[in-house]
Write a protein that holds these residues in place. Structure first.
Motif, PDB file in Angstrom:
ATOM      1  N   GLU A 156      44.274  63.027 126.455  1.00  0.00           N
ATOM      2  CA  GLU A 156      43.618  64.023 125.601  1.00  0.00           C
ATOM      3  C   GLU A 156      44.346  64.164 124.250  1.00  0.00           C
ATOM      4  OE1 GLU A 156      40.943  64.182 126.957  1.00  0.00           O
ATOM      5  OE2 GLU A 156      41.031  64.793 129.044  1.00  0.00           O
ATOM      6  N   ALA A 157      45.656  63.944 124.236  1.00  0.00           N
ATOM      7  CA  ALA A 157      46.372  63.965 122.949  1.00  0.00           C
ATOM      8  C   ALA A 157      45.844  62.849 122.050  1.00  0.00           C
ATOM      9  CB  ALA A 157      47.875  63.806 123.169  1.00  0.00           C
ATOM     10  N   GLY A 158      45.584  61.695 122.658  1.00  0.00           N
ATOM     11  CA  GLY A 158      45.011  60.569 121.915  1.00  0.00           C
ATOM     12  C   GLY A 158      43.627  60.918 121.379  1.00  0.00           C
ATOM     13  N   HIS A 159      42.838  61.629 122.172  1.00  0.00           N
ATOM     14  CA  HIS A 159      41.496  62.022 121.723  1.00  0.00           C
ATOM     15  C   HIS A 159      41.582  62.983 120.537  1.00  0.00           C
ATOM     16  CE1 HIS A 159      39.731  61.088 125.971  1.00  0.00           C
ATOM     17  NE2 HIS A 159      40.005  60.004 125.279  1.00  0.00           N
ATOM     18  N   TYR A 160      42.526  63.902 120.602  1.00  0.00           N
ATOM     19  CA  TYR A 160      42.710  64.846 119.488  1.00  0.00           C
ATOM     20  C   TYR A 160      42.938  64.062 118.182  1.00  0.00           C
ATOM     21  CZ  TYR A 160      45.319  67.856 116.289  1.00  0.00           C
ATOM     22  OH  TYR A 160      45.761  68.506 115.165  1.00  0.00           O
ATOM     23  N   VAL A 161      43.869  63.129 118.236  1.00  0.00           N
ATOM     24  CA  VAL A 161      44.195  62.332 117.045  1.00  0.00           C
ATOM     25  C   VAL A 161      42.957  61.559 116.573  1.00  0.00           C
ATOM     26  CG1 VAL A 161      45.643  60.434 116.173  1.00  0.00           C
ATOM     27  CG2 VAL A 161      46.650  62.183 117.653  1.00  0.00           C
ATOM     28  N   SER A 162      42.224  60.955 117.516  1.00  0.00           N
ATOM     29  CA  SER A 162      41.038  60.166 117.147  1.00  0.00           C
ATOM     30  C   SER A 162      39.968  61.013 116.479  1.00  0.00           C
ATOM     31  CB  SER A 162      40.401  59.515 118.374  1.00  0.00           C
ATOM     32  OG  SER A 162      41.326  58.752 119.053  1.00  0.00           O
ATOM     33  N   PHE A 163      39.745  62.234 116.980  1.00  0.00           N
ATOM     34  CA  PHE A 163      38.722  63.092 116.383  1.00  0.00           C
ATOM     35  C   PHE A 163      39.085  63.465 114.940  1.00  0.00           C
ATOM     36  CE2 PHE A 163      36.956  64.224 120.684  1.00  0.00           C
ATOM     37  CZ  PHE A 163      35.639  63.894 120.406  1.00  0.00           C
ATOM     38  N   VAL A 164      40.352  63.776 114.707  1.00  0.00           N
ATOM     39  CA  VAL A 164      40.765  64.148 113.342  1.00  0.00           C
ATOM     40  C   VAL A 164      40.616  62.932 112.410  1.00  0.00           C
ATOM     41  CG1 VAL A 164      42.653  65.002 111.886  1.00  0.00           C
ATOM     42  CG2 VAL A 164      42.309  65.980 114.175  1.00  0.00           C
ATOM     43  N   LYS A 165      41.035  61.772 112.895  1.00  0.00           N
ATOM     44  CA  LYS A 165      40.929  60.538 112.095  1.00  0.00           C
ATOM     45  C   LYS A 165      39.482  60.233 111.779  1.00  0.00           C
ATOM     46  CE  LYS A 165      44.656  57.360 113.133  1.00  0.00           C
ATOM     47  NZ  LYS A 165      45.014  56.310 114.086  1.00  0.00           N
ATOM     48  N   LEU A 166      38.636  60.396 112.770  1.00  0.00           N
ATOM     49  CA  LEU A 166      37.210  60.113 112.601  1.00  0.00           C
ATOM     50  C   LEU A 166      36.597  61.044 111.562  1.00  0.00           C
ATOM     51  CD1 LEU A 166      35.197  58.128 113.796  1.00  0.00           C
ATOM     52  CD2 LEU A 166      34.715  59.777 115.617  1.00  0.00           C
ATOM     53  N   ALA A 167      37.003  62.310 111.570  1.00  0.00           N
ATOM     54  CA  ALA A 167      36.492  63.256 110.568  1.00  0.00           C
ATOM     55  C   ALA A 167      36.829  62.751 109.165  1.00  0.00           C
ATOM     56  CB  ALA A 167      37.082  64.644 110.808  1.00  0.00           C
ATOM     57  N   LYS A 168      38.010  62.127 109.034  1.00  0.00           N
ATOM     58  CA  LYS A 168      38.449  61.626 107.723  1.00  0.00           C
ATOM     59  C   LYS A 168      37.701  60.365 107.292  1.00  0.00           C
ATOM     60  CE  LYS A 168      42.844  63.992 107.818  1.00  0.00           C
ATOM     61  NZ  LYS A 168      44.293  63.985 107.974  1.00  0.00           N
ATOM     62  N   GLU A 169      36.968  59.758 108.196  1.00  0.00           N
ATOM     63  CA  GLU A 169      36.105  58.619 107.851  1.00  0.00           C
ATOM     64  C   GLU A 169      34.913  59.105 107.036  1.00  0.00           C
ATOM     65  OE1 GLU A 169      35.402  55.146 108.906  1.00  0.00           O
ATOM     66  OE2 GLU A 169      37.593  55.166 109.130  1.00  0.00           O
ATOM     67  N   TYR A 170      34.512  60.338 107.282  1.00  0.00           N
ATOM     68  CA  TYR A 170      33.250  60.823 106.702  1.00  0.00           C
ATOM     69  C   TYR A 170      33.417  61.931 105.666  1.00  0.00           C
ATOM     70  CZ  TYR A 170      31.611  57.969 110.518  1.00  0.00           C
ATOM     71  OH  TYR A 170      31.410  56.906 111.361  1.00  0.00           O
ATOM     72  N   MET A 171      34.614  62.500 105.576  1.00  0.00           N
ATOM     73  CA  MET A 171      34.878  63.542 104.583  1.00  0.00           C
ATOM     74  C   MET A 171      36.256  63.285 103.992  1.00  0.00           C
ATOM     75  SD  MET A 171      32.440  65.879 104.242  1.00  0.00           S
ATOM     76  CE  MET A 171      32.850  67.602 104.051  1.00  0.00           C
ATOM     77  N   PRO A 172      36.496  63.732 102.731  1.00  0.00           N
ATOM     78  CA  PRO A 172      37.821  63.515 102.126  1.00  0.00           C
ATOM     79  C   PRO A 172      38.931  64.142 102.978  1.00  0.00           C
ATOM     80  CG  PRO A 172      36.257  64.425 100.530  1.00  0.00           C
ATOM     81  CD  PRO A 172      35.570  64.444 101.847  1.00  0.00           C
ATOM     82  N   ALA A 173      40.046  63.421 103.069  1.00  0.00           N
ATOM     83  CA  ALA A 173      41.153  63.838 103.935  1.00  0.00           C
ATOM     84  C   ALA A 173      41.621  65.265 103.645  1.00  0.00           C
ATOM     85  CB  ALA A 173      42.314  62.862 103.801  1.00  0.00           C
ATOM     86  N   GLU A 174      41.695  65.613 102.350  1.00  0.00           N
ATOM     87  CA  GLU A 174      42.229  66.956 102.044  1.00  0.00           C
ATOM     88  C   GLU A 174      41.263  68.050 102.504  1.00  0.00           C
ATOM     89  OE1 GLU A 174      40.708  65.135  98.155  1.00  0.00           O
ATOM     90  OE2 GLU A 174      41.772  64.495  99.943  1.00  0.00           O
ATOM     91  N   GLU A 175      39.964  67.753 102.474  1.00  0.00           N
ATOM     92  CA  GLU A 175      38.990  68.731 102.965  1.00  0.00           C
ATOM     93  C   GLU A 175      39.102  68.887 104.483  1.00  0.00           C
ATOM     94  OE1 GLU A 175      34.454  69.265 101.969  1.00  0.00           O
ATOM     95  OE2 GLU A 175      35.434  68.044 100.418  1.00  0.00           O
TER      96      GLU A 175
END
Ligand SMILES: [Fe+2]
Ligand SMILES: [Fe+2]
Length: 202
Positions: A156-175
């Motif tokens: 689940e720790a890996g999933h947490y990291v993946s979800f945050v990374k995936l969000a950065k695929e579609y929106m600017p990292a700082e947002e």
């Protein structure tokens, strides 16, 4: 302890779980396992919903396909633990924590923003589940369950990291980082206002 620090820094949760929770949870292991089985089912269902809602997002579809398979294997593993102990899959109960958190996914016509919120809310559910699995791993007496929860905590720790990374695929990292910060504060408030339940994972 060496094993505590990495997840602590990765997950960034603002409010630790009430330490009484793990003791009461262990006394209600049947209820906890049933609730846990449904958490895995909901995680898989949520991954499928994301695929259906955003079929045009190639990377998301790929990652969710993998995640759904993994969450479903977690469901199978929880079912195995229930069966071993002579328990069946009880009824599904509403998950107040998830219901409250999901209210913060902003609707409207900004599709990418909504996707970012959805991914970050999922990330936080993973983070909180991971934190609870860590407590179970460290404090539960049953050795088989200790090992089980350790493995799930890592996953689940890996999933947490993946979800945050995936969000950065579609929106600017700082947002994404700014929204994550807001949601972390919201999540802490939700936890603060929920009584630790002996029969729930959250
Ligand atoms: Fe899972
Ligand atoms: Fe997960």
């Amino acid at each position: 302890m060496a094993t505590t620090q990495p997840t602590k820094t990765i997950l960034r949760l603002e409010l630790p779980t009430d330490p009484r929770w793990v003791n009461i949870a262990e006394k209600n292991i049947e209820e906890i396992l049933v609730d846990h089985a449904y958490c895995e089912q909901k995680a898989a269902t949520s991954g499928i919903s994301l695929i259906v809602k955003y079929p045009d997002k190639e990377r998301l579809v790929e990652e969710m396909t993998e995640l759904v398979a993994e969450e479903w294997s977690h469901f199978e593993r929880v079912m195995e633990q229930l069966k071993k102990r002579g328990f069946g899959l009880g009824r599904n109960r509403p998950d107040e924590y998830v219901v409250e958190l999901t209210k913060h996914i902003r609707k409207g016509n900004k599709r990418e923003r909504q996707l970012m919120d959805h991914l970050l809310v999922n990330a936080l559910i993973e983070a909180r589940s991971c934190e609870r699995f860590k407590l179970l791993w460290k404090h539960i007496q049953d050795e088989e369950l200790q090992k089980f929860y350790y493995e799930l905590m890592v996953s689940e720790a890996g999933h947490y990291v993946s979800f945050v990374k995936l969000a950065k695929e579609y929106m600017p990292a700082e947002e994404v980082d700014a929204r994550l910060k807001e949601l972390l504060a919201i999540e802490a408030d939700i936890i603060r206002n929920l009584e630790p339940r002996p029969d729930r994972m959250h």
